[in-house]
Design a protein around this motif. Structure first.
Motif, mmCIF file in Angstrom:
data_model
loop_
_atom_site.group_PDB
_atom_site.id
_atom_site.type_symbol
_atom_site.label_atom_id
_atom_site.label_comp_id
_atom_site.label_asym_id
_atom_site.label_seq_id
_atom_site.Cartn_x
_atom_site.Cartn_y
_atom_site.Cartn_z
ATOM 1 N N PHE A 79 -26.148 47.930 71.350
ATOM 2 C CA PHE A 79 -25.190 48.271 70.298
ATOM 3 C C PHE A 79 -25.665 47.693 68.957
ATOM 4 N N PHE A 80 -25.470 48.457 67.901
ATOM 5 C CA PHE A 80 -25.770 48.045 66.527
ATOM 6 C C PHE A 80 -27.187 47.500 66.376
ATOM 7 N N ARG A 157 -22.545 42.062 72.721
ATOM 8 C CA ARG A 157 -22.487 40.897 71.820
ATOM 9 C C ARG A 157 -22.681 41.262 70.349
ATOM 10 N N ASN A 158 -23.320 42.387 70.031
ATOM 11 C CA ASN A 158 -23.499 42.750 68.617
ATOM 12 C C ASN A 158 -22.346 43.593 68.078
ATOM 13 N N VAL A 159 -21.375 43.897 68.919
ATOM 14 C CA VAL A 159 -20.249 44.721 68.436
ATOM 15 C C VAL A 159 -19.294 43.802 67.680
ATOM 16 N N PRO A 160 -18.993 44.132 66.406
ATOM 17 C CA PRO A 160 -18.072 43.269 65.656
ATOM 18 C C PRO A 160 -16.750 43.081 66.417
ATOM 19 N N GLU A 161 -16.213 41.865 66.320
ATOM 20 C CA GLU A 161 -14.998 41.526 67.063
ATOM 21 C C GLU A 161 -13.865 42.545 66.793
ATOM 22 N N SER A 162 -13.720 42.929 65.515
ATOM 23 C CA SER A 162 -12.614 43.846 65.186
ATOM 24 C C SER A 162 -12.823 45.210 65.854
ATOM 25 N N TYR A 163 -14.096 45.643 65.990
ATOM 26 C CA TYR A 163 -14.373 46.916 66.660
ATOM 27 C C TYR A 163 -14.104 46.793 68.156
ATOM 28 N N LEU A 164 -14.433 45.626 68.705
ATOM 29 C CA LEU A 164 -14.172 45.427 70.145
ATOM 30 C C LEU A 164 -12.680 45.606 70.413
ATOM 31 N N LYS A 165 -11.868 45.012 69.520
ATOM 32 C CA LYS A 165 -10.410 45.092 69.711
ATOM 33 C C LYS A 165 -9.902 46.515 69.539
ATOM 34 N N ARG A 166 -10.455 47.215 68.537
ATOM 35 C CA ARG A 166 -9.914 48.545 68.226
ATOM 36 C C ARG A 166 -10.447 49.656 69.129
#
Ligand SMILES: C[S@@+](CC[C@H](N)C(=O)[O-])C[C@H]1O[C@@H](n2cnc3c(N)ncnc32)[C@H](O)[C@@H]1O
Length: 266
Positions: A79-80, A157-166
């Motif tokens: 990811f990313f 691990r490279n997915v931004p935290e806010s994207y993980l949540k959304r």
């Protein structure tokens, strides 16, 4: 311990080159051996030279030929990957005008991490506006896994935290330790098999094409052919991203470089 003769290695290299356009160099011999051994044993063939002989003569079942190609492709992705491209994409979306459907192609999508990273950026920046992503790959195995959109949490691990949540659902019970890409994103991403060395399937024109970390496996001739074929699907103002380790220098392509690994039609 199985072995592979020089002539069988040459034969399988030739076969794989014919099917995928990729040359297996001598350094790949141990890898070829270990990846094919299991497939051969599953067919009750203990002798790898015999397995290769049947393969190149077209005497193995079609499904097995597909499995050989799946085994020999290198599908590493995450990811990313190469975040500069995602920054560039965000900037271009912010400057974009018009409301036409925004389309992106992940042209060697492997198991889908690239396409879903793009989907998260588009869902974030374009929300419910019209956008769509196509992912294509030579390997049927990775295309099938991309369609599922199910990954181990470690891979995120490279997915931004806010994207993980959304955009991701955390697995529970038997899915503990995994994440599922949210259906709202999966519905906008379509995966199919396509060989970049051959005539492409029917695809629309794209605003952005990710052609990353696949050209590295090709010599200059086929590499130039692939890029020409791919940019045939790029809109006049569209953008092509290649891997930062890949060079298009000396290929005489109708492209101009806008930034490292960022190109547009000349
Ligand atoms: C290393 S992965 C790159 C994935 C992703 N683009 C990235 O940058 O992370 C390379 C992918 O190219 C695919 N590939 C190799 N040869 C191909 C071909 N001739 N046509 C289409 N895909 C191909 C492989 O199956 C593999 O999934």
């Amino acid at each position: 311990m199985a072995s592979l003769s020089d002539s069988s290695f040459a034969a399988i290299s030739e076969y794989f080159h014919r099917v995928s356009g990729i040359r297996l160099t001598a350094s790949k011999r141990a890898l070829v051996l270990s990846r094919l051994q299991r497939l051969a044993l599953d067919q009750g063939i203990g002798d790898l030279d015999e397995f290769v002989r049947l393969l190149v003569k077209g005497q193995l079942p079609a499904g097995l030929q597909v499995s050989v190609v799946d085994k020999l492709t290198t599908n590493e992705t995450y990811f990313f990957r190469e975040p500069a491209h995602f920054e560039d994409l965000r900037r271009r979306i912010a400057e974009r005008q018009g409301s036409e459907e925004f389309r992106i192609w992940s042209a060697a999508s492997s198991s889908g991490e690239e396409a879903y990273s793009i989907a998260m950026v588009l869902a974030d920046k374009l929300g419910s506006a019209a956008w769509r992503i196509h992912g294509t790959d030579l390997s049927t195995a990775v295309v099938e896994s991309a369609r599922q959109g199910l990954y181990s949490l470690e891979r995120a691990r490279n997915v931004p935290e806010s994207y993980l949540k959304r955009f991701c659902l955390r697995g529970e019970g038997p899915y503990e330790g995994q994440l599922l890409i949210d259906r709202s994103l999966r519905e906008r991403v379509e995966f199919q098999c396509a060989n970049l060395m051959k005539e492409l399937p029917a695809l629309p024109m794209f605003d952005v094409i990710f052609l990353r970390n696949v050209l590295i496996y090709f010599e200059n001739g086929p590499k130039a052919d692939i890029v020409r074929r791919v940019i045939g699907r790029l809109k006049p103002e569209g953008v092509l991203y290649t891997g930062h380790a890949e060079s298009l220098a000396g290929l005489n392509l109708p492209l101009v470089s806008r930034a490292p690994a960022v190109y547009q039609h000349a």
